[in-house]
Design an enzyme around this catalytic site. Structure first.
Site, PDB file in Angstrom:
ATOM      1  N   CYS A 153       1.028  -1.272  -0.274  1.00 38.27           N
ATOM      2  CA  CYS A 153      -0.252   0.189   0.419  1.00 38.27           C
ATOM      3  C   CYS A 153       0.908   1.413  -0.095  1.00 38.27           C
ATOM      4  CB  CYS A 153      -0.557   0.249   1.228  1.00 38.27           C
ATOM      5  SG  CYS A 153      -2.164   1.568   1.950  1.00 38.27           S
ATOM      6  N   CYS A 198      -5.948  -3.780   6.875  1.00 37.31           N
ATOM      7  CA  CYS A 198      -7.762  -3.112   6.794  1.00 37.31           C
ATOM      8  C   CYS A 198      -8.113  -3.385   6.241  1.00 37.31           C
ATOM      9  CB  CYS A 198      -6.731  -1.886   6.403  1.00 37.31           C
ATOM     10  SG  CYS A 198      -6.661  -1.363   4.550  1.00 37.31           S
TER      11      CYS A 198
END
EC number: 2.8.1.13
Length: 368
Positions: free
Chosen positions: A101, A198
């Site tokens: 990410c 997440c």
């Protein structure tokens, strides 16, 4: 400078944005919408990027008096992080989605868009430090708060990305950040930190992978090839795992067994004793350097987990590959993890672990 402050809705990114404003920069808050079906509410401290988080970020921006926008990067996040995570597990590897990410989203997609819109840099709430050298280079270093240090997951950033990055919290310990948030009147001062993956807010990685990849029953075998159990998908296992194996036959000596290999081609999970997990050699690919790549054989500290121990080692690079020789054996090094190399507190760079093994201690690296 014109700076985009990435605001997740948490306390760290809120204080980071405030500190950039205090430093005299022109700051715009941006919340990244990374989910194509964002939940309304957070599930305790798990997950992030909910509609609630976006609202929290907006309210902090209002307190600071800065413009605020939501940028939709859900499709890019799905392709570069979620699908990559799924493919890696299907291939018998254990990826770290936070590194991907940072590499692909926060310091590629976000930074590229910010620069295209005329901004100079991106600031985040990561716990790490940027140190400028006498010749003007910017180096990535560990945070002062060793318990919160996130330099490991930033080890994928290159020199160009670091030149446009700010980490305003790196010189401060987390308890002080919460105190500062309260002093600034941020209602999120006591908001729990997000943790785990997440996009898997319930923390059930095995269940999440099974829903995406489907069940794929196979055998759990010992190192001699004898079947000692069964599984519903080899993708749900990782090297070093002990719990949740569901073995139907105990070891003859009664000792616990661990996953020592995942074989996606034959859909087998191999288990063995703890001693088989010890390795002292790591081969990595997809090398990323936070500055000039190392020349020749260098002494380094090697870290293979986000909050793991740093291990003394020797390393050398060959184009996009890295070889690491550890001074002592370490356990549970899985393909797909990242090895991040340090020189003191400075991050040299990182590589994705392709293989690990135990080599004779007499094995020497190539000469300079």
């Amino acid at each position: 400078m014109r700076v985009v402050a990435a605001m997740s809705g948490g306390v760290d990114s809120a204080v980071a944005a405030a500190r950039m404003l205090d430093a005299g920069h022109e700051v715009v808050g941006v919340h990244l919408a990374l989910s194509q079906s964002a939940a309304t509410l957070r599930e305790s401290a798990r997950g992030c990027c909910t509609i609630e988080d976006a609202g929290d970020a907006r309210r902090v921006a209002d307190v600071l008096g800065i413009p605020f926008y939501v940028w939709d990067m859900a499709a890019r996040f799905s392709r570069d992080v979620v699908e990559d995570f799924t493919r890696e597990y299907a291939a018998g590897r254990t990826p770290n989605p936070c590194l991907r990410c940072n590499e692909k989203i926060k310091f590629a997609a976000l930074l590229d868009k910010a620069v295209a819109l005329g901004f100079d840099a991106v600031a985040t709430g990561h716990y790490a430090q940027i140190v400028e050298t006498a010749d003007g280079r910017r180096e990535l270093h560990r945070a002062v708060d060793t318990a919160k240090d996130q330099s490991y997951v930033l080890g994928v950033l290159d020199a160009d990305q670091l030149s446009r990055a700010f980490f305003p919290l790196g010189d401060t310990e987390k308890p002080r950040i919460r105190e500062e948030a309260a002093e600034r009147g941020f209602f999120i001062a006591k908001k729990p930190d997000s943790h785990d993956i997440c996009f898997i807010p319930d923390g059930d990685t095995r269940g999440w992978l099974t829903r995406r990849l489907g069940e794929a029953p196979g055998d759990i075998v010992d190192t001699s090839g004898e079947v000692v159990g069964h599984h519903d998908g080899a993708f749900a296992f990782t090297v070093g795992q002990r719990r949740g194996l569901g073995l139907s036959r105990p070891a003859s000596d009664g000792r616990p067994r661990y996953v020592v290999e995942v074989r996606p081609r034959t859909n087998e999970v191999v288990v063995g004793t703890e001693e088989l997990l010890g390795v002292n050699a790591i081969s990595g690919d997809h090398a990323r350097w936070c500055g000039p790549p190392p020349e020749g054989v260098v002494r380094v500290g090697a870290q293979v987990r986000a909050h793991g121990e740093e291990h003394a080692a020797t390393a050398w690079a060959d184009d996009g590959r890295v070889e690491v020789r550890l001074d002592e054996r370490i356990r549970g090094v899985a393909p797909g993890q990242s090895v991040v190399l340090y020189d003191g507190t400075r991050v040299i760079g990182s590589a994705t672990i392709a293989a690990s093994r135990l080599e004779p201690v007499t094995t020497a690296p190539p000469a300079d």
